[in-house]
Design an enzyme around this catalytic site. Sequence first.
Site, PDB file in Angstrom:
ATOM      1  N   SER A   1      10.647  60.990   7.119  1.00  0.00           N
ATOM      2  CA  SER A   1       9.139  61.496   6.698  1.00  0.00           C
ATOM      3  C   SER A   1       8.018  60.697   7.634  1.00  0.00           C
ATOM      4  O   SER A   1       8.505  59.712   7.988  1.00  0.00           O
ATOM      5  CB  SER A   1       8.711  61.339   5.169  1.00  0.00           C
TER       6      SER A   1
ATOM      7  N   TYR B   1       7.681  56.203  -2.660  1.00  0.00           N
ATOM      8  CA  TYR B   1       8.143  57.247  -1.552  1.00  0.00           C
ATOM      9  C   TYR B   1       8.092  56.491  -0.330  1.00  0.00           C
ATOM     10  O   TYR B   1       9.020  56.493   0.675  1.00  0.00           O
ATOM     11  CB  TYR B   1       7.744  58.413  -1.557  1.00  0.00           C
TER      12      TYR B   1
END
Length: 253
Positions: free
Chosen positions: A130, A143
Amino acid sequence: MVKTAVVTGASSGIGAAVTARLAKQGYRVLAVARRADRLAELAGRTGAEPHVLDVTDAGAVDRFAAAVARCDVLVNNAGGAFDAAALQDADPQVWRHSFEVNVLGTLHVTRALLPALLAAPGATVVTMNSTAGFTPYEGGGSYTAAKHAAHALTGTLRLELAGRPVRVVEIAPGMVRTEEFALNRFAGDADRAAAVYADVDRPLTAEDVAECVAFTVGLPIHVNVDQLVVRPLAQAAQHKLHRGPLFQEEAPR
């Protein structure tokens, strides 16, 4: 000989789209995820072979890998965001779960399948990371920290496999609208999840990211895409997002 691909986190979103895309490309796809019902639907739709597996269970991963005779492509897609809490409100259990899924799950599967990958004539490991893997943001600590670790894991693997015929690819999407990602982050709050994408003209779709996987895997074997960053046009950077129309209705998609 038909090539074999293993895709983790295949039951929904990007994983399901990658499974469908690689199956269409002619791969025998082993679709790995925890939810048997969703895997069964995916198998019926794509011809993939369903394998119910929790990637955080190292023993189960080892048993699965022992039964995989050939692996030409591994797509480490299992992952997710599980909260949006500030650090002062952080729940260490959520952080632990984030690392178990995003980092240790990737480690378990990669380590277990590495002998099969090394035995294949020109294999590829794709890790679905990501943009959070190199840019932190408020409320994203559990995250972004895990994705930074996944980025480091991928780079380390590439260095350690130097001189061996295995490509190591990292794909780092920005804003992708899937049915579950934001819902999981906001504990099922549909309004908060929808607000993430409000007025954004065409966020990426799971199918867009699947095309990126197919592109990197389909290149000549001597061509390695170390890192592919892909965002919707509306997102110029992690903190630079345009909300409002960008395209005329008739503009090509």
